[in-house]
Scaffold this motif. Structure first.
Motif, PDB file in Angstrom:
ATOM      1  N   LYS A 118      -5.388 -65.845  28.137  1.00  0.00           N
ATOM      2  CA  LYS A 118      -5.732 -64.424  28.007  1.00  0.00           C
ATOM      3  C   LYS A 118      -7.016 -64.237  27.211  1.00  0.00           C
ATOM      4  O   LYS A 118      -7.875 -63.426  27.570  1.00  0.00           O
ATOM      5  N   ASN A 119      -7.166 -64.998  26.142  1.00  0.00           N
ATOM      6  CA  ASN A 119      -8.368 -64.873  25.305  1.00  0.00           C
ATOM      7  C   ASN A 119      -9.628 -65.257  26.070  1.00  0.00           C
ATOM      8  O   ASN A 119     -10.694 -64.670  25.858  1.00  0.00           O
ATOM      9  N   GLY A 120      -9.509 -66.252  26.945  1.00  0.00           N
ATOM     10  CA  GLY A 120     -10.670 -66.680  27.714  1.00  0.00           C
ATOM     11  C   GLY A 120     -11.199 -65.581  28.613  1.00  0.00           C
ATOM     12  O   GLY A 120     -12.416 -65.433  28.792  1.00  0.00           O
ATOM     13  N   ILE A 121     -10.288 -64.789  29.183  1.00  0.00           N
ATOM     14  CA  ILE A 121     -10.698 -63.665  30.024  1.00  0.00           C
ATOM     15  C   ILE A 121     -11.199 -62.504  29.182  1.00  0.00           C
ATOM     16  O   ILE A 121     -12.244 -61.893  29.473  1.00  0.00           O
ATOM     17  N   SER A 122     -10.480 -62.182  28.120  1.00  0.00           N
ATOM     18  CA  SER A 122     -10.819 -61.029  27.282  1.00  0.00           C
ATOM     19  C   SER A 122     -12.190 -61.161  26.638  1.00  0.00           C
ATOM     20  O   SER A 122     -12.822 -60.161  26.296  1.00  0.00           O
ATOM     21  N   LYS A 123     -12.663 -62.403  26.490  1.00  0.00           N
ATOM     22  CA  LYS A 123     -13.948 -62.650  25.842  1.00  0.00           C
ATOM     23  C   LYS A 123     -15.138 -62.346  26.743  1.00  0.00           C
ATOM     24  O   LYS A 123     -16.271 -62.196  26.267  1.00  0.00           O
ATOM     25  N   LEU A 124     -14.912 -62.253  28.029  1.00  0.00           N
ATOM     26  CA  LEU A 124     -16.015 -62.013  28.969  1.00  0.00           C
ATOM     27  C   LEU A 124     -16.700 -60.680  28.689  1.00  0.00           C
ATOM     28  O   LEU A 124     -16.062 -59.704  28.292  1.00  0.00           O
ATOM     29  N   ASN A 125     -17.988 -60.659  28.926  1.00  0.00           N
ATOM     30  CA  ASN A 125     -18.719 -59.393  28.847  1.00  0.00           C
ATOM     31  C   ASN A 125     -18.395 -58.523  30.058  1.00  0.00           C
ATOM     32  O   ASN A 125     -18.179 -57.314  29.943  1.00  0.00           O
ATOM     33  N   LYS A 126     -18.320 -59.169  31.236  1.00  0.00           N
ATOM     34  CA  LYS A 126     -17.922 -58.480  32.457  1.00  0.00           C
ATOM     35  C   LYS A 126     -17.218 -59.452  33.395  1.00  0.00           C
ATOM     36  O   LYS A 126     -17.559 -60.638  33.454  1.00  0.00           O
ATOM     37  N   MET A 127     -16.250 -58.933  34.139  1.00  0.00           N
ATOM     38  CA  MET A 127     -15.653 -59.676  35.241  1.00  0.00           C
ATOM     39  C   MET A 127     -15.890 -58.856  36.503  1.00  0.00           C
ATOM     40  O   MET A 127     -15.478 -57.696  36.589  1.00  0.00           O
ATOM     41  N   LEU A 165      -6.864 -58.474  31.940  1.00  0.00           N
ATOM     42  CA  LEU A 165      -7.575 -57.632  32.905  1.00  0.00           C
ATOM     43  C   LEU A 165      -7.579 -56.167  32.482  1.00  0.00           C
ATOM     44  O   LEU A 165      -8.589 -55.467  32.621  1.00  0.00           O
ATOM     45  N   LYS A 166      -6.464 -55.703  31.957  1.00  0.00           N
ATOM     46  CA  LYS A 166      -6.381 -54.312  31.491  1.00  0.00           C
ATOM     47  C   LYS A 166      -7.293 -54.094  30.295  1.00  0.00           C
ATOM     48  O   LYS A 166      -7.947 -53.046  30.182  1.00  0.00           O
ATOM     49  N   THR A 167      -7.349 -55.079  29.430  1.00  0.00           N
ATOM     50  CA  THR A 167      -8.252 -55.012  28.272  1.00  0.00           C
ATOM     51  C   THR A 167      -9.695 -54.854  28.730  1.00  0.00           C
ATOM     52  O   THR A 167     -10.430 -53.999  28.230  1.00  0.00           O
ATOM     53  N   LEU A 168     -10.104 -55.674  29.699  1.00  0.00           N
ATOM     54  CA  LEU A 168     -11.456 -55.570  30.239  1.00  0.00           C
ATOM     55  C   LEU A 168     -11.676 -54.213  30.893  1.00  0.00           C
ATOM     56  O   LEU A 168     -12.716 -53.568  30.699  1.00  0.00           O
ATOM     57  N   ASP A 169     -10.705 -53.764  31.659  1.00  0.00           N
ATOM     58  CA  ASP A 169     -10.836 -52.506  32.391  1.00  0.00           C
ATOM     59  C   ASP A 169     -10.997 -51.326  31.436  1.00  0.00           C
ATOM     60  O   ASP A 169     -11.871 -50.462  31.648  1.00  0.00           O
ATOM     61  N   LYS A 170     -10.207 -51.263  30.411  1.00  0.00           N
ATOM     62  CA  LYS A 170     -10.276 -50.146  29.457  1.00  0.00           C
ATOM     63  C   LYS A 170     -11.595 -50.135  28.705  1.00  0.00           C
ATOM     64  O   LYS A 170     -12.038 -49.082  28.218  1.00  0.00           O
ATOM     65  N   ALA A 171     -12.242 -51.295  28.627  1.00  0.00           N
ATOM     66  CA  ALA A 171     -13.543 -51.385  27.952  1.00  0.00           C
ATOM     67  C   ALA A 171     -14.697 -51.221  28.939  1.00  0.00           C
ATOM     68  O   ALA A 171     -15.863 -51.353  28.560  1.00  0.00           O
TER      69      ALA A 171
END
Length: 285
Positions: free
Chosen positions: A194-203, A247-253
């Motif tokens: 999860k951390n590896g995905i959440s760290k991305l600037n964009k997906m 994914l939700k973390t990225l989406d909300k940001a």
């Protein structure tokens, strides 16, 4: 005055050729780095000075090796490149390469990948005859579980992400790859995944209804079939609702971008310069 003008032009050119982050490319199944050359050249043409790493690991038939074996080697490759570019790099994975690339990023939460571009990749798995015929001409989807949900089948990359909606019990029992990287099965690595995905600037997740290979095509957006073969979109699946991999973390940001483009065949995403300019280049800032 002339020398001052020349100096100014040189400074401008230096600025133009150093403003783009390096890009890593990873090919799809039954192909190699040669198949990514047009994408590489297009990036260099429109983003002058970009350093492109066109990964040639596991070409052609070697691309059928187990998913985890490929992910481990790709992770080492990312570590080597990341060490050279502390400013960060972008990653583009095509087809199977986008799924394996995502898993390598998840397995390496210290990465400095900025934008991850998944180019028509089976992020939620694969289930369909059209894909199978490319590799196993005599195998049909409804019987493929007998091969893939076995010890032998799990030694193939496809077996690792074959997601049979009619045999979910066997999927969770035998599949050693997809249910783990999607945190459908909890493991000691779940937090890192999860951390590896959440760290991305964009997906950036790219796919389309005329792809013809990824089945369902919505898998490129983390959507997938239910037992009635109706597609459940990402936002209605547990992986998003429970934020199982970030994914939700990225989406909300505002960092999760879904691109659906019609009239694009699977083999054209990385070989059509117009498609590359439209859906890929804008995300390589």
């Amino acid at each position: 005055m002339a020398s001052y003008t020349t100096f100014s032009i040189l400074l401008l050119l230096i600025g133009l050729t150093s403003c783009y982050k390096p890009v890593i490319l990873f090919h799809g199944i039954l192909s190699g780095s040669e198949n990514m050359v047009l994408l590489e050249e297009t990036i260099k043409l429109f983003h002058p000075g970009t350093k492109v790493y066109n990964c040639g690991k596991f070409p052609y038939w070697n691309s059928l090796e187990s998913s985890w074996r490929q992910v481990r080697e790709l992770k080492k490759y990312l570590e080597e490149i990341n060490a050279l570019h502390h400013e960060g790099v972008h990653f583009i994975g095509y087809s199977q390469g986008g799924l394996l690339g995502r898993a390598a990023i998840q397995s390496y939460p210290q990465h400095n990948i900025k934008n991850f571009i998944s180019l028509s990749s089976p992020q939620a798995g694969q289930y369909g005859d059209s894909f199978l015929r490319l590799i196993f001409p005599n195998l049909v989807a409804k019987e493929a579980f007998e091969l893939f949900y076995s010890r032998i089948g799990q030694h193939t990359s496809i077996g690792g992400y074959w997601n049979d909606p009619f045999n979910q019990e066997l999927y969770f029992k035998f599949s050693k790859f997809l249910p783990y990287i999607n945190n459908e099965i909890f493991s000691l690595n779940s937090t890192n995944f999860k951390n590896g995905i959440s760290k991305l600037n964009k997906m950036i997740l790219i796919g389309g209804p005329n792809d013809g290979v990824i089945t369902p095509w919505e898998s490129s957006h983390f959507g997938f079939y239910n037992k009635s073969l109706s597609v459940v979109p990402l936002y209605e699946r547990d992986i998003y609702i429970n934020d199982e991999i970030g994914l939700k973390t990225l989406d909300k940001a505002g960092k999760l971008i879904l691109i659906a483009k019609s009239h694009v065949n699977h083999l054209c995403w990385h070989t059509n310069p117009w498609i590359i300019r439209e859906v890929i280049l804008p995300h390589l800032d």
